[in-house]
Structure formats: C-alpha cells, structure tokens
Design a protein around this motif. Sequence first.
Motif, PDB file in Angstrom:
ATOM      1  N   ARG A   1      13.777  12.334   2.470  1.00  0.00           N
ATOM      2  CA  ARG A   1      15.017  11.666   2.880  1.00  0.00           C
ATOM      3  C   ARG A   1      14.938  10.232   2.361  1.00  0.00           C
ATOM      4  NH1 ARG A   1      15.524  12.393   9.171  1.00  0.00           N
ATOM      5  NH2 ARG A   1      13.256  12.315   9.034  1.00  0.00           N
ATOM      6  N   HIS A   2      15.731   9.960   1.355  1.00  0.00           N
ATOM      7  CA  HIS A   2      15.610   8.700   0.633  1.00  0.00           C
ATOM      8  C   HIS A   2      15.773   7.480   1.538  1.00  0.00           C
ATOM      9  CE1 HIS A   2      15.478   6.232  -2.939  1.00  0.00           C
ATOM     10  NE2 HIS A   2      16.600   5.615  -2.579  1.00  0.00           N
ATOM     11  N   GLY A   3      16.739   7.527   2.453  1.00  0.00           N
ATOM     12  CA  GLY A   3      16.990   6.381   3.315  1.00  0.00           C
ATOM     13  C   GLY A   3      15.814   6.018   4.198  1.00  0.00           C
ATOM     14  N   VAL A   4      14.964   6.987   4.487  1.00  0.00           N
ATOM     15  CA  VAL A   4      13.786   6.749   5.309  1.00  0.00           C
ATOM     16  C   VAL A   4      12.565   6.464   4.434  1.00  0.00           C
ATOM     17  CG1 VAL A   4      12.213   7.757   7.021  1.00  0.00           C
ATOM     18  CG2 VAL A   4      14.677   8.204   7.161  1.00  0.00           C
ATOM     19  N   TYR A   5      12.371   7.318   3.426  1.00  0.00           N
ATOM     20  CA  TYR A   5      11.136   7.273   2.633  1.00  0.00           C
ATOM     21  C   TYR A   5      11.017   5.997   1.810  1.00  0.00           C
ATOM     22  CZ  TYR A   5       7.456   8.720  -0.602  1.00  0.00           C
ATOM     23  OH  TYR A   5       6.295   8.783  -1.318  1.00  0.00           O
ATOM     24  N   TRP A   6      12.092   5.605   1.134  1.00  0.00           N
ATOM     25  CA  TRP A   6      11.998   4.531   0.149  1.00  0.00           C
ATOM     26  C   TRP A   6      11.555   3.206   0.780  1.00  0.00           C
ATOM     27  CZ3 TRP A   6      11.474   5.021  -4.797  1.00  0.00           C
ATOM     28  CH2 TRP A   6      11.630   3.907  -5.638  1.00  0.00           C
ATOM     29  N   GLY A   7      12.207   2.821   1.852  1.00  0.00           N
ATOM     30  CA  GLY A   7      11.839   1.578   2.518  1.00  0.00           C
ATOM     31  C   GLY A   7      10.427   1.626   3.079  1.00  0.00           C
ATOM     32  N   ALA A   8      10.038   2.783   3.616  1.00  0.00           N
ATOM     33  CA  ALA A   8       8.689   2.934   4.171  1.00  0.00           C
ATOM     34  C   ALA A   8       7.631   2.827   3.084  1.00  0.00           C
ATOM     35  CB  ALA A   8       8.577   4.277   4.896  1.00  0.00           C
ATOM     36  N   LEU A   9       7.907   3.417   1.919  1.00  0.00           N
ATOM     37  CA  LEU A   9       6.956   3.352   0.805  1.00  0.00           C
ATOM     38  C   LEU A   9       6.746   1.908   0.356  1.00  0.00           C
ATOM     39  CD1 LEU A   9       5.236   4.606  -1.483  1.00  0.00           C
ATOM     40  CD2 LEU A   9       7.348   4.796  -2.820  1.00  0.00           C
ATOM     41  N   VAL A  10       7.838   1.183   0.184  1.00  0.00           N
ATOM     42  CA  VAL A  10       7.745  -0.212  -0.268  1.00  0.00           C
ATOM     43  C   VAL A  10       6.966  -1.052   0.736  1.00  0.00           C
ATOM     44  CG1 VAL A  10       9.072  -2.295  -0.789  1.00  0.00           C
ATOM     45  CG2 VAL A  10       9.862  -0.070  -1.627  1.00  0.00           C
ATOM     46  N   GLU A  11       7.271  -0.870   2.017  1.00  0.00           N
ATOM     47  CA  GLU A  11       6.585  -1.652   3.050  1.00  0.00           C
ATOM     48  C   GLU A  11       5.113  -1.277   3.148  1.00  0.00           C
ATOM     49  OE1 GLU A  11       6.831  -2.588   7.864  1.00  0.00           O
ATOM     50  OE2 GLU A  11       8.269  -1.217   6.925  1.00  0.00           O
ATOM     51  N   LEU A  12       4.813   0.021   3.120  1.00  0.00           N
ATOM     52  CA  LEU A  12       3.432   0.473   3.259  1.00  0.00           C
ATOM     53  C   LEU A  12       2.569   0.015   2.097  1.00  0.00           C
ATOM     54  CD1 LEU A  12       1.398   2.170   4.879  1.00  0.00           C
ATOM     55  CD2 LEU A  12       2.121   4.154   3.547  1.00  0.00           C
ATOM     56  N   SER A  13       3.071   0.135   0.883  1.00  0.00           N
ATOM     57  CA  SER A  13       2.271  -0.265  -0.279  1.00  0.00           C
ATOM     58  C   SER A  13       2.005  -1.764  -0.264  1.00  0.00           C
ATOM     59  CB  SER A  13       2.982   0.138  -1.576  1.00  0.00           C
ATOM     60  OG  SER A  13       4.241  -0.480  -1.686  1.00  0.00           O
ATOM     61  N   THR A  14       2.969  -2.552   0.207  1.00  0.00           N
ATOM     62  CA  THR A  14       2.783  -4.000   0.298  1.00  0.00           C
ATOM     63  C   THR A  14       1.704  -4.347   1.316  1.00  0.00           C
ATOM     64  OG1 THR A  14       5.105  -4.395  -0.265  1.00  0.00           O
ATOM     65  CG2 THR A  14       3.919  -6.201   0.773  1.00  0.00           C
ATOM     66  N   VAL A  15       1.743  -3.698   2.477  1.00  0.00           N
ATOM     67  CA  VAL A  15       0.756  -3.941   3.519  1.00  0.00           C
ATOM     68  C   VAL A  15      -0.634  -3.539   3.054  1.00  0.00           C
ATOM     69  CG1 VAL A  15      -0.020  -3.236   5.819  1.00  0.00           C
ATOM     70  CG2 VAL A  15       2.390  -3.767   5.418  1.00  0.00           C
ATOM     71  N   TRP A  16      -0.755  -2.350   2.428  1.00  0.00           N
ATOM     72  CA  TRP A  16      -2.052  -1.865   1.970  1.00  0.00           C
ATOM     73  C   TRP A  16      -2.615  -2.763   0.877  1.00  0.00           C
ATOM     74  CZ3 TRP A  16      -4.403   3.472   1.963  1.00  0.00           C
ATOM     75  CH2 TRP A  16      -4.158   4.136   3.174  1.00  0.00           C
ATOM     76  N   GLU A  17      -1.777  -3.161  -0.065  1.00  0.00           N
ATOM     77  CA  GLU A  17      -2.242  -3.999  -1.163  1.00  0.00           C
ATOM     78  C   GLU A  17      -2.755  -5.331  -0.635  1.00  0.00           C
ATOM     79  OE1 GLU A  17      -0.611  -5.601  -5.482  1.00  0.00           O
ATOM     80  OE2 GLU A  17       0.763  -5.468  -3.791  1.00  0.00           O
ATOM     81  N   ARG A  18      -1.997  -5.963   0.248  1.00  0.00           N
ATOM     82  CA  ARG A  18      -2.412  -7.253   0.805  1.00  0.00           C
ATOM     83  C   ARG A  18      -3.696  -7.102   1.617  1.00  0.00           C
ATOM     84  NH1 ARG A  18      -1.148 -12.308   1.766  1.00  0.00           N
ATOM     85  NH2 ARG A  18      -1.432 -13.248   3.819  1.00  0.00           N
ATOM     86  N   SER A  19      -3.786  -6.057   2.422  1.00  0.00           N
ATOM     87  CA  SER A  19      -4.972  -5.815   3.229  1.00  0.00           C
ATOM     88  C   SER A  19      -6.199  -5.616   2.349  1.00  0.00           C
ATOM     89  CB  SER A  19      -4.762  -4.580   4.108  1.00  0.00           C
ATOM     90  OG  SER A  19      -5.936  -4.239   4.794  1.00  0.00           O
TER      91      SER A  19
END
Length: 235
Positions: free
Chosen positions: A207-225
């Motif tokens: 579901r694009h409306g759910v997945y896309w924003g979650a992917l962007v946020e998760l990858s940013t958090v993981w990368e910074r961590s």
Amino acid sequence: MFLTRECLLRYLRAAKWDSSAAFTRLMSTLLWRREYAPHALPPEHVSPENETGKQWILGYDLNARPCLSLNPARQNTNPSDRQIQHLVFMLERAIDLMPPGQESLALKIDFAGASSGKTPSLSTGKQVLNILQNHYPERLGKAINLSLPWYVSAFYKLITPFVDPLTREKLVFPARMKDDEEAEIINYIPKEHLEKEVGGSCNFEYRHGVYWGALVELSTVWERSYFIKRFKLVE
C-alpha cells in the motif's frame, strides 16, 4: 557517508586488488555520485514510479542481506530517466537498511504476470548494468529470478555479454512451488521474510500511502543510527 574503509575494500576486491584500477574505478564513481547525487534523490520525485508497488524492500535473506524485490508486472510508467533514478533510490535505501557488517543485498525479480511490453529495453538494461557494476561493486550478493518467460530468457541472453563473470555467478533461477511442494526460493530467503505468493509465510500487501513514507523514515533512522555507532558521534 560514502567513502569509508569498507568502501575502499569493496573497490579493491572488485579490481582484484589492483590498487591503480581500484583508484580509477573509485574516482569514476565519485564523479558520478557528485553529478547524479543518488544519496539525495528526492523521495517525492521517484514516488510516482512506485505507486503500484513495482519495487519493495522486505525482509532479509539467509545471509542477512536486505531483500529488494522487483515486480515487472506492476510496471506503471514509460521508459525514462526517472525509472533509472527510482531503481538507484531503492538501492540506496536497501544499503541504508543493511545490518552492521553486511555489505551486499539480495535482489529478487518475480516475472509472474509480466508481459513482454514491460520488459526493459536492451539500452535500459545496459544502463542499469553499468551503474550496478561500476558504481555499486560488491553490493550484489544474490539475484533471484522467478517465473522467467521465454522473452525474458532471451533478454538475459542479450545482456549476458555485458555482465561481469563474477556477477553472472550470483544469478539463480529457483523453480516456483507446485501444489504442496516447498518453493526452492526458501533455500535463499526464509519463509517468514518471504511473500506468500512466492512460497513464504509473510502476508504482505503493498500500500503505497503507508509503505513509502515508512521506508523513507526507517532508512533515515537506521542510517543515522549506524553512523553514530560507527564513528561514535555525539548528539
């Protein structure tokens, strides 16, 4: 951060420890990254390419590689530079989601339901191969191909001369499950990290409306961590 110790080692391995060749390849990539800016591609720019879920990152394979799934049957746009940018964007996100110590990803391509008109052109295939081989060396751990129709097999034969022999060895073609048989793909990806449609136990629906924003946020958090831990940065 791109230019790390691990990055230098990847280029050295790809150049078979020829430091001069590795330096040349790395300089080429640094120029490409400065002009193409794969790390800074705006999510909103490539978002339309993924509205139908033609790519997603889901789970990890048996070697703890993040799994990037490509679904040609869900192709929703005409060939363009943005299609290539979309793939690069997803590659960057998969890299963001690699656990510590992991440097490669698993690529799963499911051709089920795809028509010949949705197969990439030879020129597009060569362009993607050039980016993968020259600017993401040692990043592909396994390329899992499912349900290859005859025209895709023909496409692979056309691009094979352009594929590095080491990359060619990473291509696998597991058979899809039949009746109550277990799918061969579970030899590469555990069931709980695999969609039911291809023999797994994960009830995943894009579901694009759910997945896309979650992917962007998760990858940013993981990368910074990761980089806070890697370089002992302080807030």
